[in-house]
Design a protein around this motif. Structure first.
Motif, PDB file in Angstrom:
ATOM      1  N   HIS A  12       0.861  -1.176   0.000  1.00  0.00           N
ATOM      2  CA  HIS A  12       0.000   0.000   0.000  1.00  0.00           C
ATOM      3  C   HIS A  12       0.893   1.219   0.000  1.00  0.00           C
ATOM      4  O   HIS A  12       2.045   1.145   0.422  1.00  0.00           O
ATOM      5  CB  HIS A  12      -0.925  -0.001   1.228  1.00  0.00           C
ATOM      6  N   CYS A  13       0.386   2.339  -0.492  1.00  0.00           N
ATOM      7  CA  CYS A  13       1.172   3.578  -0.543  1.00  0.00           C
ATOM      8  C   CYS A  13       2.525   3.325  -1.230  1.00  0.00           C
ATOM      9  O   CYS A  13       3.535   3.913  -0.849  1.00  0.00           O
ATOM     10  CB  CYS A  13       1.408   4.142   0.850  1.00  0.00           C
ATOM     11  N   CYS A  25      -1.338   5.913   5.284  1.00  0.00           N
ATOM     12  CA  CYS A  25      -2.333   6.874   4.777  1.00  0.00           C
ATOM     13  C   CYS A  25      -3.656   6.776   5.530  1.00  0.00           C
ATOM     14  O   CYS A  25      -4.538   7.609   5.340  1.00  0.00           O
ATOM     15  CB  CYS A  25      -2.574   6.632   3.281  1.00  0.00           C
ATOM     16  N   CYS A  44      -4.563   1.262   6.496  1.00  0.00           N
ATOM     17  CA  CYS A  44      -3.142   1.426   6.199  1.00  0.00           C
ATOM     18  C   CYS A  44      -2.512   2.322   7.271  1.00  0.00           C
ATOM     19  O   CYS A  44      -3.015   3.407   7.545  1.00  0.00           O
ATOM     20  CB  CYS A  44      -2.974   2.046   4.809  1.00  0.00           C
TER      21      CYS A  44
HETATM   22 ZN   LIG Z   1      -1.615   3.422   2.427  1.00  0.00          ZN
END
Ligand SMILES: [Zn+2]
Length: 220
Positions: free
Chosen positions: A10-11, A40, A37
């Protein structure tokens, strides 16, 4: 170190966290969904091919790994990250899970205490001939005067002790199998250090998650 570490993306980062080890494994993804997450804070939704994967724990119960080189620490697996740590102790398991190790009191045959170790299997499962002679050879080897308790300090001066005991036995079995002996550096460099690198990384990830709830890797 008994919790399962999972990894997901993620991110644009690889993120590691604990799975909900206290619940059933089928709820793993739900658990991650709920927490979101850690970078974020968005709700995570995993689609096809991006389900979190579980990391393989590098520690095994040496009493269940036959004919192996075994690396342990009396202080627990967290201490196995530093290879030069003096707290590391090594041994060789027989086919029944007894761990032979050289200590200040001579050679010990432990049926417990090596439950969370790094194990390097030494004999392929199909080499029945080697496996059959293994236990007898290990027992004979352990009875040699070289490994009496009085010589422990003497051995230490040569940087041997438990490591020397295990490696000398491995070389003895290699010579019976028509193979050349390995020096300490050859054995350590080829068979042990690559393994310990993975172990160190796992321990670092595990402790970071314990402290901060997650671990992230920035590289893509
Ligand atoms: Zn994230």
């Amino acid at each position: 170190m008994d919790r399962t570490v999972i990894k997901y993306r993620h991110c644009e980062r690889d993120i590691y966290s604990f799975s909900c080890s206290r619940y059933s494994c089928t709820q793993k993804t739900d658990d991650v969904d709920r927490s979101g997450c850690p970078i974020c804070h968005q709700t995570l939704s995993f689609g096809v091919l991006d389900a979190p994967v579980a990391l393989t724990c590098p520690f095994m119960n040496a009493h269940q790994v036959p004919c192996a080189f075994v690396i342990g620490s009396v202080h627990g697996p967290s201490y196995l990250g530093e290879w030069h740590d003096t707290e590391i102790h090594v041994g060789v398991s027989n086919s029944g899970g007894l761990v032979y190790n050289y200590t200040l009191s001579g050679v010990q045959r432990d049926d417990r205490g090596w439950e969370q170790c790094v194990c390097v299997q030494l004999v392929p499962p199909w080499r029945h001939d080697l496996r059959e002679s293994w236990d007898r050879q290990l027992e004979e080897f352990s009875a040699l005067p070289q490994w009496v308790s009085e010589r422990f300090d003497e051995e230490r001066e040569f940087g041997s002790c438990c490591y020397g005991f295990a490696l000398t036995f491995i070389n003895r079995m290699r010579s019976l199998d028509g193979k050349v002996s390995l020096s300490r550096d050859e054995f350590t460099g080829s068979y042990i250090l690559p393994r310990m690198k993975t172990v160190s990384k796992y321990i670092k990830i595990y402790h970071t998650i314990l402290q901060h709830g997650f671990y992230k890797l920035d590289s893509t």
